[in-house]
Design a protein around this motif. Structure first.
Motif, mmCIF file in Angstrom:
data_model
loop_
_atom_site.group_PDB
_atom_site.id
_atom_site.type_symbol
_atom_site.label_atom_id
_atom_site.label_comp_id
_atom_site.label_asym_id
_atom_site.label_seq_id
_atom_site.Cartn_x
_atom_site.Cartn_y
_atom_site.Cartn_z
ATOM 1 N N ALA A 1 0.776 8.398 6.295
ATOM 2 C CA ALA A 1 0.291 7.691 5.108
ATOM 3 C C ALA A 1 -1.106 7.093 5.261
ATOM 4 O O ALA A 1 -1.630 6.513 4.308
ATOM 5 N N HIS A 2 -1.698 7.219 6.443
ATOM 6 C CA HIS A 2 -3.053 6.651 6.618
ATOM 7 C C HIS A 2 -3.953 7.604 7.402
ATOM 8 O O HIS A 2 -3.488 8.319 8.303
ATOM 9 N N GLU A 3 -5.242 7.550 7.083
ATOM 10 C CA GLU A 3 -6.249 8.295 7.844
ATOM 11 C C GLU A 3 -6.770 7.379 8.955
ATOM 12 O O GLU A 3 -7.821 6.762 8.838
ATOM 13 N N GLY B 1 5.541 7.852 6.459
ATOM 14 C CA GLY B 1 4.990 6.539 6.110
ATOM 15 C C GLY B 1 4.122 5.991 7.211
ATOM 16 O O GLY B 1 3.174 6.636 7.662
ATOM 17 N N ASP B 2 4.450 4.785 7.671
ATOM 18 C CA ASP B 2 3.670 4.119 8.723
ATOM 19 C C ASP B 2 4.435 4.098 10.046
ATOM 20 O O ASP B 2 4.246 3.191 10.858
ATOM 21 N N THR B 3 5.316 5.083 10.266
ATOM 22 C CA THR B 3 6.027 5.128 11.549
ATOM 23 C C THR B 3 5.218 5.903 12.581
ATOM 24 O O THR B 3 4.869 5.373 13.639
ATOM 25 N N ASP C 1 0.826 -1.218 0.000
ATOM 26 C CA ASP C 1 0.000 0.000 0.000
ATOM 27 C C ASP C 1 0.863 1.273 0.000
ATOM 28 O O ASP C 1 0.340 2.378 0.157
ATOM 29 N N HIS C 2 2.169 1.107 -0.213
ATOM 30 C CA HIS C 2 3.083 2.258 -0.329
ATOM 31 C C HIS C 2 3.896 2.218 -1.626
ATOM 32 O O HIS C 2 4.428 3.243 -2.040
ATOM 33 N N VAL C 3 4.016 1.043 -2.223
ATOM 34 C CA VAL C 3 4.828 0.914 -3.447
ATOM 35 C C VAL C 3 4.022 0.349 -4.617
ATOM 36 O O VAL C 3 4.565 0.172 -5.709
#
Ligand code: ZN
Ligand code: FE
Length: 257
Positions: free
Chosen positions: A174-176, A136-138, A58-60
């Protein structure tokens, strides 16, 4: 640099960076290509760079299709993600620099969600302007990424690097996930007035269907329990006086929430 926030998949955000002077564009974590290609078409701008934070699909997921349209685009990712990011050409480590338009980004190595995760921090170009962090997802607003390939110690170390950045930093997560995160946060940090206020703001935004991203790092430092492992109230809640253990217990509770 103008930053476009493009919603993708169920709750992802892709960030399209546009440099109006050179009329070039770059994209951060293209979950898919189609919305990026549409925005590039609207801007009449070529894609020159893909900045990936980590290898999850979902990032690449859009890398290959974007490269098919823009074969000259340079694909950046973490050095440890070698062979996991489609088309990756540049293998970045802590302290490396990336350039886009007039901005120079600093690479932070932030393992925890994955073992190879990196973030890109673009300091402000003028003192009265904000910096921009693509993490990102950190770090999420009110939360942090799940620990898939890393340990709590690593994640606290990674989040410490982010926490050390200026309050006046826009955080492009990167996410809601914000509202759900804050619902959890209120269960562990009920008396935090900043958190209560943030929840009201976020609820109003979401009720209107609006995004809560970017968030401000200053707000996250005051409200996000996953940046507050040394807060005495949170330590009492999880019955620990050890920062990493506090973080780990909060993360464990959130996993069950
Ligand atoms: Zn991920
Ligand atoms: Fe993700």
């Amino acid at each position: 640099m103008h930053i476009y926030r493009l919603p993708a998949l169920s709750d992802n955000y892709i960030f399209l960076l546009h440099d109006p002077v050179a009329n070039t564009a770059a994209v951060v974590d293209p979950a898919n290509a189609d919305c990026v290609l549409r925005q590039l078409e609207t801007l009449k701008s070529p894609l020159v760079a893909i900045f990936n934070t980590h290898h999850h699909n979902d990032h690449v997921g859009g890398n290959n299709k974007l490269l098919a349209q823009f074969p000259e685009a340079v694909v950046y990712g973490g050095a440890e993600d070698r062979e996991r990011i489609p088309g990756q050409q540049v293998f970045l480590q802590e302290g490396d620099r990336v350039e886009f338009g007039a901005r120079v980004g600093q690479v932070l190595f932030v393992p925890g969600h994955t073992r190879a995760h990196i973030a890109y921090y673009f300091p402000p170009t003028q003192s009265d302007r904000p910096g921009d962090l693509f993490c990102g997802d950190t770090l999420f607003s009110g939360g942090c990424g799940r620990l898939f390939e890393g340990t709590p110690t690593q994640m606290v170390d990674s989040l410490s690097k982010i926490r050390a950045l200026p309050d006046n930093t826009r955080v492009w997560c990167a996410h809601e996930y914000t509202q759900k995160n804050l619902e959890f946060d209120l269960t562990v940090d009920r008396d935090n007035l900043d958190l209560q206020q943030r929840y009201q703001e976020v609820k109003q935004l979401r009720d209107r269907g609006e995004a809560t991203i970017p968030t401000w790092l200053g707000v996250e430092k005051r409200t996000n329990p996953f940046l507050r492992w040394d807060d005495s109230g949170l330590q009492q809640t999880v019955k620990s006086n050890n920062p990493v253990q506090t973080f780990a217990r909060l993360r464990g509770m959130k996993d069950q929430f």
